[in-house]
Design a protein around this motif. Structure first.
Motif, PDB file in Angstrom:
ATOM      1  N   GLU A 175      10.943  13.636 -17.606  1.00 58.51           N
ATOM      2  CA  GLU A 175      10.676  12.717 -18.719  1.00 58.51           C
ATOM      3  C   GLU A 175       9.289  12.953 -19.294  1.00 58.51           C
ATOM      4  OE1 GLU A 175      12.689   9.831 -19.869  1.00 58.51           O
ATOM      5  OE2 GLU A 175      14.162  11.210 -19.019  1.00 58.51           O
ATOM      6  N   LEU A 176       8.326  13.216 -18.440  1.00 56.41           N
ATOM      7  CA  LEU A 176       6.962  13.465 -18.894  1.00 56.41           C
ATOM      8  C   LEU A 176       6.909  14.657 -19.836  1.00 56.41           C
ATOM      9  CD1 LEU A 176       3.939  12.667 -18.538  1.00 56.41           C
ATOM     10  CD2 LEU A 176       3.855  14.254 -16.612  1.00 56.41           C
ATOM     11  N   ARG A 177       7.727  15.651 -19.551  1.00 53.91           N
ATOM     12  CA  ARG A 177       7.742  16.849 -20.400  1.00 53.91           C
ATOM     13  C   ARG A 177       8.574  16.641 -21.653  1.00 53.91           C
ATOM     14  NH1 ARG A 177      10.828  21.232 -21.316  1.00 53.91           N
ATOM     15  NH2 ARG A 177      12.434  20.458 -19.896  1.00 53.91           N
ATOM     16  N   THR A 178       9.796  16.111 -21.500  1.00 61.77           N
ATOM     17  CA  THR A 178      10.717  16.048 -22.636  1.00 61.77           C
ATOM     18  C   THR A 178      10.474  14.855 -23.547  1.00 61.77           C
ATOM     19  OG1 THR A 178      12.363  14.850 -21.316  1.00 61.77           O
ATOM     20  CG2 THR A 178      12.507  17.266 -21.350  1.00 61.77           C
ATOM     21  N   LYS A 179      10.106  13.709 -22.968  1.00 60.21           N
ATOM     22  CA  LYS A 179       9.946  12.505 -23.776  1.00 60.21           C
ATOM     23  C   LYS A 179       8.510  12.290 -24.231  1.00 60.21           C
ATOM     24  CE  LYS A 179      12.719   9.237 -22.829  1.00 60.21           C
ATOM     25  NZ  LYS A 179      13.468   8.142 -22.163  1.00 60.21           N
ATOM     26  N   PHE A 180       7.562  12.663 -23.374  1.00 54.89           N
ATOM     27  CA  PHE A 180       6.162  12.418 -23.696  1.00 54.89           C
ATOM     28  C   PHE A 180       5.427  13.660 -24.176  1.00 54.89           C
ATOM     29  CE2 PHE A 180       7.402   8.967 -20.942  1.00 54.89           C
ATOM     30  CZ  PHE A 180       6.823   7.862 -21.551  1.00 54.89           C
ATOM     31  N   GLY A 181       6.072  14.827 -24.103  1.00 53.45           N
ATOM     32  CA  GLY A 181       5.498  16.030 -24.689  1.00 53.45           C
ATOM     33  C   GLY A 181       4.465  16.735 -23.852  1.00 53.45           C
ATOM     34  N   SER A 182       4.437  16.466 -22.547  1.00 57.98           N
ATOM     35  CA  SER A 182       3.512  17.187 -21.679  1.00 57.98           C
ATOM     36  C   SER A 182       3.989  18.627 -21.510  1.00 57.98           C
ATOM     37  CB  SER A 182       3.446  16.513 -20.307  1.00 57.98           C
ATOM     38  OG  SER A 182       2.767  17.323 -19.369  1.00 57.98           O
ATOM     39  N   SER A 183       3.042  19.535 -21.303  1.00 56.97           N
ATOM     40  CA  SER A 183       3.398  20.948 -21.115  1.00 56.97           C
ATOM     41  C   SER A 183       4.102  21.170 -19.790  1.00 56.97           C
ATOM     42  CB  SER A 183       2.134  21.818 -21.172  1.00 56.97           C
ATOM     43  OG  SER A 183       1.224  21.461 -20.144  1.00 56.97           O
ATOM     44  N   GLY A 184       3.999  20.224 -18.864  1.00 53.16           N
ATOM     45  CA  GLY A 184       4.614  20.393 -17.559  1.00 53.16           C
ATOM     46  C   GLY A 184       3.757  21.262 -16.663  1.00 53.16           C
ATOM     47  N   GLY A 185       4.355  21.782 -15.630  1.00 52.10           N
ATOM     48  CA  GLY A 185       3.612  22.597 -14.677  1.00 52.10           C
ATOM     49  C   GLY A 185       3.350  21.823 -13.396  1.00 52.10           C
ATOM     50  N   PRO A 186       3.213  22.537 -12.279  1.00 53.41           N
ATOM     51  CA  PRO A 186       3.036  21.869 -10.986  1.00 53.41           C
ATOM     52  C   PRO A 186       1.851  20.915 -10.938  1.00 53.41           C
ATOM     53  CG  PRO A 186       3.569  24.177 -10.658  1.00 53.41           C
ATOM     54  CD  PRO A 186       3.342  23.999 -12.131  1.00 53.41           C
ATOM     55  N   PHE A 187       0.738  21.278 -11.586  1.00 54.08           N
ATOM     56  CA  PHE A 187      -0.421  20.407 -11.458  1.00 54.08           C
ATOM     57  C   PHE A 187      -0.316  19.151 -12.318  1.00 54.08           C
ATOM     58  CE2 PHE A 187      -4.773  18.891 -11.905  1.00 54.08           C
ATOM     59  CZ  PHE A 187      -5.124  18.813 -10.553  1.00 54.08           C
ATOM     60  N   SER A 188       0.506  19.175 -13.354  1.00 53.22           N
ATOM     61  CA  SER A 188       0.733  17.934 -14.093  1.00 53.22           C
ATOM     62  C   SER A 188       1.376  16.903 -13.179  1.00 53.22           C
ATOM     63  CB  SER A 188       1.607  18.185 -15.326  1.00 53.22           C
ATOM     64  OG  SER A 188       2.913  18.584 -14.961  1.00 53.22           O
ATOM     65  N   GLN A 189       2.243  17.360 -12.288  1.00 54.23           N
ATOM     66  CA  GLN A 189       2.860  16.472 -11.307  1.00 54.23           C
ATOM     67  C   GLN A 189       1.832  16.006 -10.275  1.00 54.23           C
ATOM     68  OE1 GLN A 189       6.237  18.591  -9.689  1.00 54.23           O
ATOM     69  NE2 GLN A 189       6.963  19.191 -11.714  1.00 54.23           N
ATOM     70  N   ALA A 190       0.985  16.934  -9.843  1.00 53.71           N
ATOM     71  CA  ALA A 190      -0.053  16.582  -8.870  1.00 53.71           C
ATOM     72  C   ALA A 190      -1.012  15.552  -9.456  1.00 53.71           C
ATOM     73  CB  ALA A 190      -0.817  17.837  -8.447  1.00 53.71           C
ATOM     74  N   GLN A 233       0.824  -1.212   0.000  1.00 54.23           N
ATOM     75  CA  GLN A 233       0.000   0.000   0.000  1.00 54.23           C
ATOM     76  C   GLN A 233       0.861   1.266   0.000  1.00 54.23           C
ATOM     77  OE1 GLN A 233      -3.171   0.020   2.899  1.00 54.23           O
ATOM     78  NE2 GLN A 233      -4.074  -1.857   2.117  1.00 54.23           N
ATOM     79  N   LYS A 234       1.792   1.301  -0.961  1.00 51.97           N
ATOM     80  CA  LYS A 234       2.650   2.471  -1.123  1.00 51.97           C
ATOM     81  C   LYS A 234       2.688   2.918  -2.576  1.00 51.97           C
ATOM     82  CE  LYS A 234       5.919   1.598   2.673  1.00 51.97           C
ATOM     83  NZ  LYS A 234       7.359   1.384   3.014  1.00 51.97           N
ATOM     84  N   VAL A 235       2.884   4.222  -2.759  1.00 53.99           N
ATOM     85  CA  VAL A 235       3.135   4.805  -4.080  1.00 53.99           C
ATOM     86  C   VAL A 235       4.634   5.017  -4.207  1.00 53.99           C
ATOM     87  CG1 VAL A 235       2.815   6.864  -5.518  1.00 53.99           C
ATOM     88  CG2 VAL A 235       0.875   5.914  -4.230  1.00 53.99           C
ATOM     89  N   TYR A 236       5.198   4.653  -5.355  1.00 51.91           N
ATOM     90  CA  TYR A 236       6.639   4.795  -5.592  1.00 51.91           C
ATOM     91  C   TYR A 236       6.873   5.781  -6.732  1.00 51.91           C
ATOM     92  CZ  TYR A 236       7.262   0.816  -2.506  1.00 51.91           C
ATOM     93  OH  TYR A 236       7.263  -0.008  -1.406  1.00 51.91           O
ATOM     94  N   LEU A 237       7.819   6.699  -6.509  1.00 52.95           N
ATOM     95  CA  LEU A 237       8.001   7.797  -7.449  1.00 52.95           C
ATOM     96  C   LEU A 237       9.454   8.249  -7.495  1.00 52.95           C
ATOM     97  CD1 LEU A 237       6.852  10.151  -9.217  1.00 52.95           C
ATOM     98  CD2 LEU A 237       6.378  11.364  -7.077  1.00 52.95           C
ATOM     99  N   ASP A 238      10.037   8.244  -8.696  1.00 56.15           N
ATOM    100  CA  ASP A 238      11.307   8.904  -8.954  1.00 56.15           C
ATOM    101  C   ASP A 238      10.971  10.260  -9.555  1.00 56.15           C
ATOM    102  OD1 ASP A 238      13.712   9.893 -10.048  1.00 56.15           O
ATOM    103  OD2 ASP A 238      14.496   7.873 -10.365  1.00 56.15           O
ATOM    104  N   LEU A 239      11.317  11.336  -8.858  1.00 58.35           N
ATOM    105  CA  LEU A 239      10.932  12.676  -9.295  1.00 58.35           C
ATOM    106  C   LEU A 239      11.486  13.029 -10.671  1.00 58.35           C
ATOM    107  CD1 LEU A 239      11.315  14.660  -5.949  1.00 58.35           C
ATOM    108  CD2 LEU A 239       9.192  13.938  -7.064  1.00 58.35           C
ATOM    109  N   GLY A 240      12.539  12.321 -11.108  1.00 57.39           N
ATOM    110  CA  GLY A 240      13.068  12.565 -12.447  1.00 57.39           C
ATOM    111  C   GLY A 240      12.064  12.262 -13.532  1.00 57.39           C
ATOM    112  N   PHE A 241      11.023  11.493 -13.204  1.00 58.29           N
ATOM    113  CA  PHE A 241      10.025  11.168 -14.210  1.00 58.29           C
ATOM    114  C   PHE A 241       9.284  12.401 -14.706  1.00 58.29           C
ATOM    115  CE2 PHE A 241       5.822  10.055 -15.700  1.00 58.29           C
ATOM    116  CZ  PHE A 241       6.135   9.125 -16.685  1.00 58.29           C
ATOM    117  N   PHE A 242       9.127  13.401 -13.865  1.00 61.36           N
ATOM    118  CA  PHE A 242       8.387  14.583 -14.279  1.00 61.36           C
ATOM    119  C   PHE A 242       9.082  15.299 -15.442  1.00 61.36           C
ATOM    120  CE2 PHE A 242       6.792  14.610  -9.704  1.00 61.36           C
ATOM    121  CZ  PHE A 242       5.643  13.908 -10.049  1.00 61.36           C
TER     122      PHE A 242
END
Length: 296
Positions: free
Chosen positions: A154-169, A143-152
């Motif tokens: 990757e989300l912007r550069t590799k997957f093309g997300s606009s980014g921003g604090p709420f994209s992380q939220a 019952q844990k969430v696992y997260l490497d903050l470097g993924f955020f």
């Protein structure tokens, strides 16, 4: 997205093992760049490492930090959350836990809190060993969430997300949606092994998107358990657009088109970009868990 500068953050809800030495060695992750993308597609926002055949490592063993936990030292107030990604994650987790605790109480049920573990490169969990290549995930066994903050990034550069604090939220809220499903007994529907646009796997992922939207609807009105004031003081339409953009960036169709040049709906596990945006929006507009029945 803004947090109450004077609010105290509860770092006990986030375990920081970044920079740790992991016993048992690395998970087996082959295939080069394409293989890593496949892993991210399969695991990002929900599927456990063991379901993709990652080595189990020292199952159930967590790392022992080789350096002091950064969040415990640096993430004290909402002001810290407004300036640091790791502290923002702590604040989002605090808000999510407060909301789901109150929502379950309102329904006469008990919410069991899920901690988030921040790691670097690789981590051992009760679901097996995983590297950061798998993206964020929820492990129901511990019952844990696992997260490497470097993924955020990757989300912007590799997957093309606009980014921003709420994209992380949004990413964190989706994973807590899986925790809610685990408590409700619906997460297990992914175990039938089917894929495709109408599969239970897709329906589970879309429901977690919807639950993320439900939390977002209440985020600025959920009282913080420590102060009685909302921890999140502002959530704008720009923030919501960033969240929707992140949801679209990890749609099965967009990822398949980008990395394999064609769309194959029969292999979908998370839903299309349009579906993911639609269900997040459904949760956000309604603020009601009952609106998130993706199995109808």
């Amino acid at each position: 997205m803004q947090f109450d500068d004077d609010a105290d953050l509860d770092t006990s809800e986030v375990q920081d093992v970044r920079g740790s030495r992991i016993p048992g060695g690395a998970a087996t992750v082959g295939g080069g760049v394409v293989g890593l993308i496949v892993l991210v597609v399969g695991l990002f926002l929900g599927i456990r490492p063991d379901q993709l055949g990652l080595s189990s490592g020292d199952s159930g063993t967590t790392a022992t930090a080789s350096s002091p936990a950064q969040v415990e030292q640096s993430c004290r107030t909402g002001q810290d959350a407004n300036t640091r990604d790791d502290c923002r994650t702590v604040a989002v987790v605090n808000s999510l836990q407060d909301f789901w605790t109150q929502e379950f109480q309102r329904q006469g049920e008990r919410y069991s809190k899920a901690r988030t573990t921040l790691f670097t490169d690789r981590v051992n969990t009760a679901c097996g060993s995983a590297t950061s290549a798998v993206g964020p995930f929820y492990c129901p066994a511990d019952q844990k969430v696992y997260l490497d903050l470097g993924f955020f990034e990757e989300l912007r550069t590799k997957f093309g997300s606009s980014g921003g604090p709420f994209s992380q939220a949004y990413v964190v809220a989706h994973e807590y949606g899986h925790h809610v499903q685990n408590l409700a007994g619906t997460l297990g529907r992914t175990q039938d092994g089917r894929t495709g646009a109408d599969s239970n796997s897709v329906r589970v992922e879309l429901q977690a998107d919807c639950y993320a939207g439900v939390w977002a609807h209440h985020a600025t009105s959920t009282p913080d358990k420590r102060t009685g004031r909302p921890l999140i003081t502002s959530l704008t339409q720009t923030d919501i657009r960033d969240g929707l953009d992140a949801a679209a960036a990890v749609g099965d169709d967009r990822i398949q088109e980008k990395f394999q040049g064609r769309v194959t709906p029969e292999s979908w596990t998370h839903g299309s970009s349009a579906q993911r945006q639609e269900w997040f929006t459904t949760g956000y507009r309604s603020g009601d868990m009952k609106a998130c029945d993706t199995f109808r």
